[in-house]
Design a protein around this motif. Structure first.
Motif, short mmCIF file in Angstrom:
data_model
loop_
_atom_site.label_atom_id
_atom_site.label_comp_id
_atom_site.label_asym_id
_atom_site.label_seq_id
_atom_site.Cartn_x
_atom_site.Cartn_y
_atom_site.Cartn_z
N TYR A 192 0.83 -1.20 0.00
CA TYR A 192 0.00 0.00 0.00
C TYR A 192 0.87 1.26 0.00
CZ TYR A 192 -4.48 -2.34 0.63
OH TYR A 192 -5.62 -3.09 0.42
N ASP A 193 0.27 2.37 -0.44
CA ASP A 193 0.97 3.64 -0.38
C ASP A 193 1.37 3.95 1.06
OD1 ASP A 193 0.47 3.83 -3.06
OD2 ASP A 193 -0.88 5.55 -2.93
N ALA A 194 2.56 4.51 1.22
CA ALA A 194 3.04 4.89 2.56
C ALA A 194 2.46 6.24 2.95
CB ALA A 194 4.55 4.91 2.59
N ASP A 195 1.12 6.28 3.02
CA ASP A 195 0.36 7.44 3.50
C ASP A 195 0.03 7.15 4.96
OD1 ASP A 195 0.49 8.17 0.85
OD2 ASP A 195 -1.62 7.78 0.43
N LEU A 196 0.66 7.86 5.88
CA LEU A 196 0.65 7.49 7.29
C LEU A 196 0.35 8.70 8.16
CD1 LEU A 196 3.97 5.44 7.10
CD2 LEU A 196 1.65 4.51 6.99
N VAL A 197 -0.19 8.42 9.34
CA VAL A 197 -0.55 9.48 10.29
C VAL A 197 -0.04 9.10 11.67
CG1 VAL A 197 -2.43 10.76 11.37
CG2 VAL A 197 -2.61 10.07 8.98
N VAL A 198 0.70 10.00 12.28
CA VAL A 198 1.09 9.84 13.68
C VAL A 198 0.04 10.54 14.53
CG1 VAL A 198 2.84 10.28 15.42
CG2 VAL A 198 3.53 9.70 13.07
N PHE A 199 -0.69 9.76 15.33
CA PHE A 199 -1.87 10.24 16.05
C PHE A 199 -1.69 9.98 17.53
CE2 PHE A 199 -6.48 9.49 17.26
CZ PHE A 199 -6.90 10.80 17.05
N ALA A 200 -1.99 11.00 18.33
CA ALA A 200 -1.94 10.87 19.79
C ALA A 200 -3.37 10.80 20.31
CB ALA A 200 -1.20 12.05 20.40
N PRO A 201 -3.94 9.60 20.50
CA PRO A 201 -5.37 9.48 20.79
C PRO A 201 -5.79 10.06 22.13
CG PRO A 201 -4.28 7.34 20.94
CD PRO A 201 -3.28 8.29 20.36
N ASN A 202 -4.87 10.22 23.07
CA ASN A 202 -5.24 10.71 24.40
C ASN A 202 -4.98 12.20 24.59
OD1 ASN A 202 -6.09 8.15 25.28
ND2 ASN A 202 -3.97 7.58 25.72
N GLU A 203 -4.37 12.85 23.60
CA GLU A 203 -4.09 14.27 23.74
C GLU A 203 -5.37 15.08 23.54
OE1 GLU A 203 -1.38 17.89 21.85
OE2 GLU A 203 -0.86 15.81 21.42
N ALA A 204 -5.68 15.94 24.48
CA ALA A 204 -6.89 16.76 24.42
C ALA A 204 -6.55 18.16 23.94
CB ALA A 204 -7.55 16.82 25.79
N TYR A 205 -7.49 18.77 23.25
CA TYR A 205 -7.33 20.16 22.84
C TYR A 205 -8.70 20.78 22.63
CZ TYR A 205 -8.19 18.80 17.92
OH TYR A 205 -8.74 18.33 16.74
N VAL A 206 -8.72 22.10 22.55
CA VAL A 206 -9.94 22.86 22.33
C VAL A 206 -9.85 23.47 20.94
CG1 VAL A 206 -11.33 24.82 23.08
CG2 VAL A 206 -10.25 23.32 24.78
N VAL A 207 -10.93 23.35 20.16
CA VAL A 207 -10.93 23.83 18.78
C VAL A 207 -10.83 25.35 18.77
CG1 VAL A 207 -12.22 23.97 16.62
CG2 VAL A 207 -12.26 21.85 17.97
N ASP A 208 -9.79 25.83 18.10
CA ASP A 208 -9.57 27.26 17.92
C ASP A 208 -9.70 27.56 16.44
OD1 ASP A 208 -8.69 29.86 17.73
OD2 ASP A 208 -6.64 29.45 18.40
N PRO A 209 -10.72 28.31 16.02
CA PRO A 209 -10.88 28.60 14.60
C PRO A 209 -9.64 29.19 13.96
CG PRO A 209 -12.85 29.27 15.80
CD PRO A 209 -11.82 28.89 16.82
N ALA A 210 -8.87 29.96 14.70
CA ALA A 210 -7.68 30.58 14.14
C ALA A 210 -6.60 29.57 13.80
CB ALA A 210 -7.12 31.62 15.12
#
Length: 464
Positions: free
Chosen positions: A381-399
């Motif tokens: 498969y294509d080496a299209d990959l994502v490093v994801f931190a599932p427990n990291e929390a954040y608040v959506v900032d439109p900016a």
């Protein structure tokens, strides 16, 4: 053997679930997956942190980029930056809201030319089915579009008129001759005409103007016309849970029909939408909390195949944020950058695992459009990959959004899971201002890469 890139980590999302693995990448492809500790050698080596999971890049098959023609709403550079920031490595662009719409080969070539040097992720294209262009469908198919979109009511833009059910059936019969898929915005125009007219800022008034019955009637038409013609059909952005039994029965009967839903239908609900909050206006609308629960059941039992964004942006002015008039504001929710975090936040609350989310947002959208080298972290498969931190929390900032217009229904919302790195064909995507785009244009079938007007230089080797 030395690889171009080696990724090592305790949590690698393989097709068998999370495993401690080392992944070897050469020439943009995954060519080795070995147990962690085997010591694969790479020109570049990426060691995952303890809190990180390596995922396959997401595939979003429902994105309105709007360029050319309405580039002030969105464009290929801004949309694909947003996609990359959200872990999406492949998008398929919708045929409308751009001018010209993608309803003939000439318009497709215009769009490809515009996109070619701006794409930060891989980009494919849908064609459009409108009154009078049945003779253009095979040509668009041969030129590599992934299928054809139609509306069963006014699309919102005059240059992309709707089909009636009989016209849709004729086009489906044509598509069946070369096994192309018809994707349908399914709301019945007659039911909408008989519904109350939305006026002012009351969300309840807007919701009543787009009743479930309109969606149910239109989905029934799609099912029956697909049954009669033998064509492949796909129902876009399902919001009415009433339609799920019809879809399930049709599939048991052998009708070739699939369906999708979107993060806003799975995470938001009508009872919490404030009057005047036109950021939440979309068609079909966000419905009641009880309806949302049934959509989740439809995902879990397989009636709904996948989750895609329906990223449909506009300028802030068109959303009428100050007036708050649901009758006049543009309908569309922009969530391309936020989809993974949105769905994961809601899924984990329900005890649904990350592997299932990846199925809905990567593997199954790729299957829908026949992208056989994308959507999975697997050999070849294509080496299209994502490093994801599932427990990291954040608040959506439109900016912090890369969308051209930082308007969002999720401003101030607390989410779990942050994308820390996105890799396309073995190379990190840099979305900073001035960075060179590395995305490729895609064709259906063999997924031929279309040459850019100038080669983008490869980045220097890195270790992390």
């Amino acid at each position: 053997m030395s690889y171009d890139l080696v990724v090592r980590g305790k949590r690698i999302m393989t097709t068998a679930g999370e495993r401690p693995r080392e992944v070897g990448v050469t020439a943009g492809k995954i060519v080795a997956i070995e147990p962690l500790g085997n010591g694969l050698d790479g020109e570049r080596v990426l060691e995952l942190a303890e809190d990180e999971v390596l995922l396959p890049g997401l595939v979003d098959t429902h994105v309105h980029v709007n360029e050319p023609g309405r580039t002030e709403w969105e464009g290929f550079a801004s949309a694909t930056r947003a996609a990359a920031a959200g872990g999406v490595t492949t998008i398929v662009d919708m045929p409308l809201n751009s001018i010209p719409p993608t309803v003939d080969v000439g318009a497709l070539e215009v769009k490809r030319k515009v996109a070619a040097d701006q794409a930060f992720v891989d980009v494919g294209f849908w064609g459009g089915a409108v009154p009078g262009n049945i003779g253009d469908l095979r040509g668009l198919h041969d030129e590599g579009v992934f299928g054809f979109k139609c509306f069963l009511l006014h699309s919102g833009v005059d240059e992309f008129p709707p089909l009636d059910a009989d016209e849709m059936e004729r086009d489906m019969a044509e598509l069946a001759t070369f096994d192309a898929v018809m994707i349908v915005h399914a709301e019945d125009s007659r039911a909408i005409e008989k519904a109350p007219t939305p006026q002012g800022g009351r969300y309840a008034s807007f919701l009543a103007s787009r009743p479930r019955g309109a969606e149910n009637l239109a989905i029934a038409e799609v099912i029956e016309r697909a049954r009669w013609t033998g064509a492949r059909a796909h129902v876009l952005h399902v919001s009415s849970s009433d339609a799920l039994p019809m879809l399930a029965t049709a599939r048991r009967d052998g009708v070739r029909i699939t369906a999708e839903t979107c993060p806003h239908y799975l995470t938001l609900f009508a009872e919490e939408i404030a009057d005047g909050a036109t950021t939440h206006k979309c068609c079909p609308p966000i419905r009641e909390a009880s309806n949302r629960e049934l959509l989740w059941e439809g995902l879990l039992d397989g009636t709904i195949d996948c989750i895609v964004s329906d990223h449909s942006p506009s300028t802030a002015e068109l959303k009428l944020l100050e007036a708050g008039d649901f009758g006049q504001a543009w309908g569309g929710v922009s969530s391309l950058q936020l989809g993974l975090s949105l769905v994961w936040s809601e899924a984990r609350r329900r005890g649904v695992g990350l592997a299932q989310v990846v199925q809905w947002m990567a593997a199954r959208p790729a299957e829908l459009v026949g992208l056989t080298s994308k959507g999975r972290l697997a050999l070849g498969y294509d080496a299209d990959l994502v490093v994801f931190a599932p427990n990291e929390a954040y608040v959506v900032d439109p900016a912090a959004l890369h969308h051209k217009n930082p308007v969002t229904a999720y401003a101030g919302r607390s989410l779990s899971g942050r994308v820390r790195r996105t890799i396309l064909a073995g190379h990190d995507i840099d979305v900073a201002a001035g960075a060179a785009p590395r995305g490729r244009l895609l064709r259906r079938g063999s997924v031929e890469r279309i040459a850019r007007s100038a080669e983008v230089p490869a980045p220097a080797p890195e270790h992390g």
